[in-house]
Write a protein that holds these residues in place. Structure first.
Motif, PDB file in Angstrom:
ATOM      1  N   ARG A 184      -3.692   1.389 -38.405  1.00 45.02           N
ATOM      2  CA  ARG A 184      -4.353   1.246 -37.101  1.00 45.02           C
ATOM      3  C   ARG A 184      -5.256   2.446 -36.798  1.00 45.02           C
ATOM      4  O   ARG A 184      -6.312   2.297 -36.189  1.00 45.02           O
ATOM      5  N   ASN A 185      -4.839   3.643 -37.232  1.00 40.87           N
ATOM      6  CA  ASN A 185      -5.608   4.857 -36.940  1.00 40.87           C
ATOM      7  C   ASN A 185      -6.530   5.278 -38.094  1.00 40.87           C
ATOM      8  O   ASN A 185      -7.099   6.366 -38.051  1.00 40.87           O
ATOM      9  N   LYS A 186      -6.629   4.408 -39.117  1.00 38.20           N
ATOM     10  CA  LYS A 186      -7.520   4.637 -40.249  1.00 38.20           C
ATOM     11  C   LYS A 186      -7.233   5.973 -40.939  1.00 38.20           C
ATOM     12  O   LYS A 186      -8.142   6.759 -41.243  1.00 38.20           O
ATOM     13  N   ILE A 187      -5.961   6.223 -41.192  1.00 40.23           N
ATOM     14  CA  ILE A 187      -5.527   7.432 -41.878  1.00 40.23           C
ATOM     15  C   ILE A 187      -5.288   7.113 -43.348  1.00 40.23           C
ATOM     16  O   ILE A 187      -4.547   6.175 -43.674  1.00 40.23           O
ATOM     17  N   GLN A 188      -5.895   7.864 -44.238  1.00 42.70           N
ATOM     18  CA  GLN A 188      -5.692   7.705 -45.671  1.00 42.70           C
ATOM     19  C   GLN A 188      -4.507   8.592 -46.081  1.00 42.70           C
ATOM     20  O   GLN A 188      -4.681   9.787 -46.347  1.00 42.70           O
ATOM     21  N   ILE A 189      -3.319   8.018 -46.118  1.00 41.55           N
ATOM     22  CA  ILE A 189      -2.103   8.806 -46.349  1.00 41.55           C
ATOM     23  C   ILE A 189      -2.151   9.524 -47.687  1.00 41.55           C
ATOM     24  O   ILE A 189      -1.865  10.725 -47.779  1.00 41.55           O
ATOM     25  N   ARG A 190      -2.523   8.807 -48.733  1.00 40.52           N
ATOM     26  CA  ARG A 190      -2.496   9.372 -50.083  1.00 40.52           C
ATOM     27  C   ARG A 190      -3.479  10.540 -50.229  1.00 40.52           C
ATOM     28  O   ARG A 190      -3.196  11.509 -50.951  1.00 40.52           O
ATOM     29  N   GLU A 191      -4.602  10.485 -49.543  1.00 35.49           N
ATOM     30  CA  GLU A 191      -5.601  11.541 -49.653  1.00 35.49           C
ATOM     31  C   GLU A 191      -5.324  12.698 -48.700  1.00 35.49           C
ATOM     32  O   GLU A 191      -5.544  13.867 -49.053  1.00 35.49           O
ATOM     33  N   GLN A 192      -4.833  12.417 -47.509  1.00 38.92           N
ATOM     34  CA  GLN A 192      -4.712  13.449 -46.482  1.00 38.92           C
ATOM     35  C   GLN A 192      -3.385  14.211 -46.505  1.00 38.92           C
ATOM     36  O   GLN A 192      -3.350  15.402 -46.194  1.00 38.92           O
ATOM     37  N   LEU A 193      -2.292  13.550 -46.869  1.00 38.52           N
ATOM     38  CA  LEU A 193      -0.975  14.189 -46.761  1.00 38.52           C
ATOM     39  C   LEU A 193      -0.799  15.380 -47.706  1.00 38.52           C
ATOM     40  O   LEU A 193      -0.248  16.411 -47.287  1.00 38.52           O
ATOM     41  N   PRO A 194      -1.255  15.330 -48.982  1.00 37.11           N
ATOM     42  CA  PRO A 194      -1.100  16.507 -49.852  1.00 37.11           C
ATOM     43  C   PRO A 194      -1.794  17.746 -49.289  1.00 37.11           C
ATOM     44  O   PRO A 194      -1.276  18.860 -49.400  1.00 37.11           O
ATOM     45  N   GLY A 195      -2.962  17.558 -48.699  1.00 42.17           N
ATOM     46  CA  GLY A 195      -3.665  18.691 -48.110  1.00 42.17           C
ATOM     47  C   GLY A 195      -2.925  19.253 -46.909  1.00 42.17           C
ATOM     48  O   GLY A 195      -2.894  20.472 -46.697  1.00 42.17           O
TER      49      GLY A 195
END
Length: 234
Positions: free
Chosen positions: A40-51
């Motif tokens: 819903r919030n257009k969050i790319q979990i795989r790309e953003q969480l490691p950072g």
């Protein structure tokens, strides 16, 4: 990603690394509510969480979570597609699937030996996770992922460790191995052998002191000698 939020996450990660032995790759268990919020919030979990966590991440879920999303139909179809992309961790509910929240709680029993993070928007699940020490909690708020601060249970657990009131078995074993490696075990045993036992009193102090002659006893003999010399002189 805000600098303040990044510093906040680094501080919390240091806490879990130092006190609960978390290490890369960080294993994050996600439920359906977190996947739906990310969609819903257009969050790319795989790309953003490691950072955000400043380290390699393994995104994972369970069969119970996927089954639950399938049962909810078209409303959560997108969340189901996201969850299916993650690694599936084995749970103990193969024959009789349970709710996603119940399944995730079972995965962190016995002190969270696999060092799972829990990612959820379920408030009831979050409250139950906070009752267990050493479980990092992730959630989404205002279009961003947030690592929750350590719970009071985690802080109390660490305080007991620091005051030597509670030492986990794995830490006891590591302390023994470290002492053996540094040769401290032999040194401690030698020190114990060299310790003197508490002895009795000094035998010299037990000897009776000789009685001194009183001056009164010496005076009469001296006077007699003087009288004898006077008589001879006469």
């Amino acid at each position: 990603m805000g600098v303040t939020r990044q510093k906040h996450a680094k501080k919390i990660m240091r806490f879990y690394k130092h006190n609960f032995q978390f290490h890369e790759p960080f294993q994050v268990l996600l439920d359906g509510t977190f996947c739906q919020a990310a969609l819903r919030n257009k969050i790319q979990i795989r790309e953003q969480l490691p950072g955000y966590l400043a380290g390699a991440v393994q995104l994972c879920t369970t069969r119970c979570v996927i089954k639950e999303l399938e049962s909810l139909g078209k409303a959560l179809y997108g969340a189901k597609l996201i969850a299916q992309r993650f690694q599936v961790r084995n749970c103990s509910h193969h024959k009789n699937p349970v709710s996603g929240s119940t399944c995730l709680l079972s995965m962190i029993e016995d002190g969270n030996p696999h060092h799972f993070f829990i990612a959820t928007q379920d408030q009831d699940l979050s409250n139950k996770v906070k009752r267990k020490p050493g479980i990092p909690l992730l959630f989404i708020i205002q279009n961003t992922m947030v690592l929750d601060k350590p719970s009071p249970k985690s802080l109390a657990f660490v305080q007991k460790l620091q005051t030597n009131q509670l030492v986990p078995d794995y830490q006891k074993q590591s302390i023994v191995e470290l002492k053996e490696k540094e040769g401290l075990v032999k040194q401690e045993s030698e020190k114990r052998r060299k310790r003197k036992r508490a002895g009795g009193p000094n035998p010299l102090s037990c000897l009776k002191k000789k009685k001194k002659k009183t001056q009164e006893g010496q005076e009469p003999s001296a006077e007699k000698k003087k009288r004898r010399k006077r008589k001879r002189n006469r």
